[in-house]
Design an enzyme around this catalytic site. Sequence first.
Site, PDB file in Angstrom:
ATOM      1  CG  ASP A  13      14.895  17.743 -18.844  1.00 58.28           C
ATOM      2  OD1 ASP A  13      13.811  18.328 -18.780  1.00 58.28           O
ATOM      3  OD2 ASP A  13      15.020  16.579 -19.262  1.00 58.28           O
ATOM      4  N   GLY A  15      17.737  23.701 -18.029  1.00 56.74           N
ATOM      5  CA  GLY A  15      17.487  24.856 -17.162  1.00 56.74           C
ATOM      6  C   GLY A  15      17.136  26.097 -17.966  1.00 56.74           C
ATOM      7  CE  LYS A  16      14.687  23.998 -22.983  1.00 56.53           C
ATOM      8  NZ  LYS A  16      15.331  22.755 -22.504  1.00 56.53           N
ATOM      9  N   GLY A  40       8.888  20.434 -19.399  1.00 57.81           N
ATOM     10  CA  GLY A  40       8.680  20.827 -18.019  1.00 57.81           C
ATOM     11  C   GLY A  40       9.720  21.865 -17.680  1.00 57.81           C
ATOM     12  CG  HIS A  41      10.403  25.094 -19.561  1.00 55.03           C
ATOM     13  ND1 HIS A  41      10.131  25.924 -20.610  1.00 55.03           N
ATOM     14  CD2 HIS A  41      11.086  24.057 -20.092  1.00 55.03           C
ATOM     15  CE1 HIS A  41      10.624  25.409 -21.726  1.00 55.03           C
ATOM     16  NE2 HIS A  41      11.195  24.269 -21.435  1.00 55.03           N
ATOM     17  CD  GLN A 219      10.500  19.312 -26.179  1.00 53.75           C
ATOM     18  OE1 GLN A 219      10.272  20.028 -27.122  1.00 53.75           O
ATOM     19  NE2 GLN A 219       9.634  19.172 -25.193  1.00 53.75           N
ATOM     20  CB  THR A 296       7.722  11.353 -17.216  1.00 48.98           C
ATOM     21  OG1 THR A 296       9.133  11.557 -17.273  1.00 48.98           O
ATOM     22  CG2 THR A 296       7.111  11.779 -18.543  1.00 48.98           C
ATOM     23  N   PRO A 299      13.784   8.851 -13.660  1.00 51.38           N
ATOM     24  CG  PRO A 299      14.761   6.896 -12.857  1.00 51.38           C
ATOM     25  CD  PRO A 299      13.459   7.476 -13.279  1.00 51.38           C
ATOM     26  NE  ARG A 300      15.303  15.392 -16.264  1.00 49.90           N
ATOM     27  CZ  ARG A 300      15.080  16.523 -15.579  1.00 49.90           C
ATOM     28  NH1 ARG A 300      16.054  17.052 -14.855  1.00 49.90           N
ATOM     29  NH2 ARG A 300      13.909  17.117 -15.627  1.00 49.90           N
ATOM     30  N   GLY A 410      22.938  27.160  -8.633  1.00 47.38           N
ATOM     31  CA  GLY A 410      21.832  26.674  -7.802  1.00 47.38           C
ATOM     32  C   GLY A 410      20.525  27.036  -8.472  1.00 47.38           C
TER      33      GLY A 410
END
Length: 420
Positions: A13, A15-16, A40-41, A219, A296, A299-300, A410
């Site tokens: 996560d 921001g790839k 999830g990208h 990942q 999913t 919260p991370r 951003g």
Amino acid sequence: MPAAIILGGQWGDEGKGKITDALAPTAAMVVRANGGSNAGHTVETPDGVFKMHLVPSGILNPDCICVIGAGVVIDPIGLANELTGLEQRGVDTRNLLISDRAHVVLPFHMAIDRYEETLREERSIGTTLRGIGPAYADKVSRRGLRVGDLLDAGAMRQTIEHQLRMHGQYLESAETDIDAMLESLSAAADKLGPSICAAEQRVQDTLDAGKRVLVECAQGVMLDIDYGTYPYVTSSSPSAAGACQGAGIAPMQVDRVIGVFKAYSTRVGSGPMPTELHDDTGELIRKRGREYGTTTGRPRRTGWFDAVAARSACRLNGVSEIALTLTDVFDVFPEISVATSYQWNGQPLGYVPANLDDYAAVVAEYQTTTGWLQDITGARRQADLPAGALAYVRSIGDATGVEVSMMGVGPAREQLIHLQ
Ligand code: IMP
Ligand code: MG
């Protein structure tokens, strides 16, 4: 021109998707190398926000060929739905190629994922429940169904029957209904069929033609099956080496490894995280960074940037430059900390140890600087940045030993600054 790898330097996560989308115009091809629909990208373009799970983030660039490589595990029904969703929003998906060597995630892999997580009790991994681990387990146990087999109903039935002989005893009868499974797989295969091919040959043809190939990992390297915090990891190699293997390219064909890092740390699921914050500061990072899982909704976990883990990730993966994302999250922070060393048993430790009890006992030591207390989301060039923000980015470069070449301010496409 050789290949460039885009990998996550932390726990995913980072921001790839945004970095892939930004670099896609410079490339002829984007290849997704590992993972499955656990990923999830998110990419934000003038046409809106797109959340991709299996389709490479380059798909939003019409001139780019997108490849799902052999290292990926594919839920064909989910992929068919993802493509239909993109098409309904006007995205041209005809440029997608799918490796016939990639493995298939079957509906019962998701059931097994759930079942195993229950058996693990308080040691559950916190997987995404997308069947990723069980599908990779069938692959390395040499009973996996490959994407190419979707085009051969006889082969498909035979392989699934074998997998069910293996797993059937702990599945519900609805999960072992092979006819229902074959029916929905065949429908997905009709949709995916035209894309299925010897994709690695097309990747090599593109490199032979002197064109740029981007390899996009899912990942992050801290979730790597070999070098991550095992067993709290994913079941593939989100590393530079895994990128080569999953995409079908050789290490010598790579000239850039872009490590994508957040300006802080996040993690979803269980496992040690030495810089985790359980206080209001952690909550503020979560809120400002919108740190809820794309796949999913969980919260991370959040914390300060961990330069020890990052340095180790850069070394093991030959990271040649860093893209630092979500820097604007710190716009309202009077002070920002970075973990620059670990203490373990009263001694300094410069890497992530294999033993998780040891890692859990590590105490992070921080360097704290004052923040810039200014909105940087409107910055478009280096000259627009306050000195404090630039100093923070430089300090990440110093702490990791790798230069920061890009910085996100951003989520939008234009909120990415190329640094000199
Ligand atoms: P799995 O990949 O679903 O088996 O989950 C294993 C671990 O990796 C869990 O901690 C997940 O939360 C984590 N994980 C898997 N995919 C991602 C991702 O795309 N971003 C962040 N964490 C992930
Ligand atoms: Mg993600």
